[in-house]
Design a protein around this motif. Sequence first.
Motif, PDB file in Angstrom:
ATOM      1  N   ASN A  63       0.809  -1.221   0.000  1.00  0.00           N
ATOM      2  CA  ASN A  63       0.000   0.000   0.000  1.00  0.00           C
ATOM      3  C   ASN A  63       0.846   1.276   0.000  1.00  0.00           C
ATOM      4  O   ASN A  63       0.313   2.368  -0.081  1.00  0.00           O
ATOM      5  CB  ASN A  63      -0.968   0.048   1.194  1.00  0.00           C
ATOM      6  CG  ASN A  63      -1.939  -1.108   1.192  1.00  0.00           C
ATOM      7  OD1 ASN A  63      -2.308  -1.604   0.137  1.00  0.00           O
ATOM      8  ND2 ASN A  63      -2.336  -1.551   2.374  1.00  0.00           N
ATOM      9  N   ARG A 118      -7.857   2.133  -9.156  1.00  0.00           N
ATOM     10  CA  ARG A 118      -8.027   0.722  -8.831  1.00  0.00           C
ATOM     11  C   ARG A 118      -9.450   0.299  -9.167  1.00  0.00           C
ATOM     12  O   ARG A 118     -10.413   1.034  -8.877  1.00  0.00           O
ATOM     13  CB  ARG A 118      -7.738   0.471  -7.341  1.00  0.00           C
ATOM     14  CG  ARG A 118      -6.381   0.993  -6.878  1.00  0.00           C
ATOM     15  CD  ARG A 118      -5.251   0.394  -7.666  1.00  0.00           C
ATOM     16  NE  ARG A 118      -3.949   0.940  -7.252  1.00  0.00           N
ATOM     17  CZ  ARG A 118      -2.871   0.924  -8.002  1.00  0.00           C
ATOM     18  NH1 ARG A 118      -2.940   0.410  -9.220  1.00  0.00           N
ATOM     19  NH2 ARG A 118      -1.729   1.416  -7.562  1.00  0.00           N
ATOM     20  N   THR A 150     -13.108  -1.330  -8.922  1.00  0.00           N
ATOM     21  CA  THR A 150     -14.028  -1.546  -7.806  1.00  0.00           C
ATOM     22  C   THR A 150     -15.016  -2.649  -8.174  1.00  0.00           C
ATOM     23  O   THR A 150     -15.384  -2.815  -9.349  1.00  0.00           O
ATOM     24  CB  THR A 150     -14.792  -0.257  -7.473  1.00  0.00           C
ATOM     25  OG1 THR A 150     -15.514   0.187  -8.638  1.00  0.00           O
ATOM     26  CG2 THR A 150     -13.830   0.833  -7.027  1.00  0.00           C
ATOM     27  N   CYS A 195     -10.785  -3.226  -1.586  1.00  0.00           N
ATOM     28  CA  CYS A 195      -9.361  -3.480  -1.835  1.00  0.00           C
ATOM     29  C   CYS A 195      -8.594  -3.253  -0.538  1.00  0.00           C
ATOM     30  O   CYS A 195      -8.543  -2.135  -0.022  1.00  0.00           O
ATOM     31  CB  CYS A 195      -8.841  -2.552  -2.933  1.00  0.00           C
ATOM     32  SG  CYS A 195      -7.108  -2.861  -3.364  1.00  0.00           S
ATOM     33  N   VAL A 249      -2.433  -3.486  -1.652  1.00  0.00           N
ATOM     34  CA  VAL A 249      -1.849  -3.201  -2.961  1.00  0.00           C
ATOM     35  C   VAL A 249      -0.392  -3.629  -2.878  1.00  0.00           C
ATOM     36  O   VAL A 249       0.387  -3.062  -2.112  1.00  0.00           O
ATOM     37  CB  VAL A 249      -1.948  -1.710  -3.330  1.00  0.00           C
ATOM     38  CG1 VAL A 249      -1.327  -1.460  -4.702  1.00  0.00           C
ATOM     39  CG2 VAL A 249      -3.402  -1.258  -3.314  1.00  0.00           C
ATOM     40  N   LEU A 298      -3.622  -6.599  -6.618  1.00  0.00           N
ATOM     41  CA  LEU A 298      -4.652  -6.064  -5.731  1.00  0.00           C
ATOM     42  C   LEU A 298      -5.363  -7.214  -5.030  1.00  0.00           C
ATOM     43  O   LEU A 298      -5.828  -8.160  -5.680  1.00  0.00           O
ATOM     44  CB  LEU A 298      -5.667  -5.244  -6.529  1.00  0.00           C
ATOM     45  CG  LEU A 298      -5.093  -4.164  -7.458  1.00  0.00           C
ATOM     46  CD1 LEU A 298      -6.206  -3.518  -8.262  1.00  0.00           C
ATOM     47  CD2 LEU A 298      -4.332  -3.117  -6.660  1.00  0.00           C
ATOM     48  N   CYS A 299      -5.399  -7.135  -3.706  1.00  0.00           N
ATOM     49  CA  CYS A 299      -6.063  -8.160  -2.905  1.00  0.00           C
ATOM     50  C   CYS A 299      -7.334  -7.583  -2.289  1.00  0.00           C
ATOM     51  O   CYS A 299      -7.289  -6.546  -1.615  1.00  0.00           O
ATOM     52  CB  CYS A 299      -5.126  -8.664  -1.801  1.00  0.00           C
ATOM     53  SG  CYS A 299      -3.560  -9.327  -2.425  1.00  0.00           S
ATOM     54  N   TYR A 300      -8.458  -8.273  -2.513  1.00  0.00           N
ATOM     55  CA  TYR A 300      -9.756  -7.778  -2.061  1.00  0.00           C
ATOM     56  C   TYR A 300     -10.300  -8.652  -0.917  1.00  0.00           C
ATOM     57  O   TYR A 300      -9.976  -9.839  -0.819  1.00  0.00           O
ATOM     58  CB  TYR A 300     -10.758  -7.776  -3.220  1.00  0.00           C
ATOM     59  CG  TYR A 300     -10.476  -6.716  -4.259  1.00  0.00           C
ATOM     60  CD1 TYR A 300     -11.156  -5.504  -4.243  1.00  0.00           C
ATOM     61  CD2 TYR A 300      -9.521  -6.918  -5.248  1.00  0.00           C
ATOM     62  CE1 TYR A 300     -10.906  -4.524  -5.194  1.00  0.00           C
ATOM     63  CE2 TYR A 300      -9.257  -5.947  -6.199  1.00  0.00           C
ATOM     64  CZ  TYR A 300      -9.953  -4.753  -6.167  1.00  0.00           C
ATOM     65  OH  TYR A 300      -9.681  -3.785  -7.106  1.00  0.00           O
ATOM     66  N   ASP A 348      -7.060 -12.597  -6.964  1.00  0.00           N
ATOM     67  CA  ASP A 348      -6.357 -11.320  -6.997  1.00  0.00           C
ATOM     68  C   ASP A 348      -6.537 -10.662  -8.358  1.00  0.00           C
ATOM     69  O   ASP A 348      -6.842 -11.318  -9.360  1.00  0.00           O
ATOM     70  CB  ASP A 348      -4.860 -11.519  -6.718  1.00  0.00           C
ATOM     71  CG  ASP A 348      -4.602 -12.036  -5.312  1.00  0.00           C
ATOM     72  OD1 ASP A 348      -5.442 -11.784  -4.443  1.00  0.00           O
ATOM     73  OD2 ASP A 348      -3.565 -12.691  -5.100  1.00  0.00           O
TER      74      ASP A 348
END
Length: 409
Positions: A118, A142, A144, A150, A153, A177-179, A191
Amino acid sequence: MQMPRFEVPEALVTEILSKLPVKSLMRFNCICKYWCSFHTPHFISKHYHNNLKNNNLNPLLQRFDGNANLAYLSQLSVEKDENFLVKQNIRLPFFIHDSPYVWGACHGFFCLHSSFMNDMEVAIWNPSTREFKILPQSSVQRPTYPGLTCKYVIFACGAFEFDFKNDDYKFIRFVTLCYVDTECGIESPDDVSQVELYSLKCDSWKEIPSPNYSPLDYCLSNNCLDGICYWQIVMGNSPYEKVMILSFDMANEKFSVSPILEFVGFFSKTNINVLVFNGSVGVLVYPVEGIDKSFDLWVMNGKEWTKQFSIESIPGVVNPLGFWKNNELFLLNTNYEVVLFDPSTQELGINSYLDHHREYVSLFFYVESLVSINGIQEHRDHIIRQLVGDASNNINRNIDQVDTKYDDG
């Protein structure tokens, strides 16, 4: 009687000055205005290519002090009688959150990138002129998704290279990107990947189409050549993965994939480092298991892979760090000493300083350059240089046992 005045031809002065180190040229700025005028694009190019022609490499060791939880760089001496002793340690307080990675050395510049998730601290640094440029935050949006947030990062790897076609320095980085589920906080199994490209000429970022591959940051010293960057990728499932080379052309901003032949063996049993060797893209192949390592160097000639040479078993080796002049290979041994292997004599040498209790050791090489990056002069908020005594006084000393002093010059 007045002595006659001799005028030195301008071409001769240019030739002499173009062979001097950057530090001397910077001092001359304060002595002679006439010499200041030689800092033209022609002179800067001539100076840089003289360094390339004479193979005037400068090694910079990147490492992390696990005891102090502190990342730093060490500039090594290339004087014949000093055996690569550390002459200067360099701290990086600009990266206040975590340890920075060196992602590429190009034309005497280093691209420094924070490793913290991040966090987006990125800078370009010329260690010769001490110019430092902080890159702007990325404006890339990023994606959505309904019900997802999210959370992380992650910047997996990147590269810094010159775009010859557009006369521009560019930096590419791969973003993961990890949600998580917005309500329950459970991490999403999928991811999302993005690729961002920075242009020094425009001083801005943009998103480019992702190649849908996740490159591995297993590179030695430099993974870019003639405006093209190279990484390895793995396709397929264990234990039958197939290793490929992913490349990115800075000029047309396109990705391509090319195969590595079966000489690499199974990925789970073999380490593969992408590198540039004597003006060619290559891979250094060696076994994962064991501390007695053997190495095979393969280079790409057109579309053909050719074995350049093999190094038989070397005892007590953790991993390679990079090639030096005359095909000598820097290695990290099991005592965390940086050593140099000479293939012509099959002998190890240069273990004159220790790296006990240190992790994440890597080695980079650069030639001095006068090229400007439109930055500012480094100061203690960015870079702290710490001289390490007099390297010639004690060749076998441990760098942790010397008295140091700060150099703010």
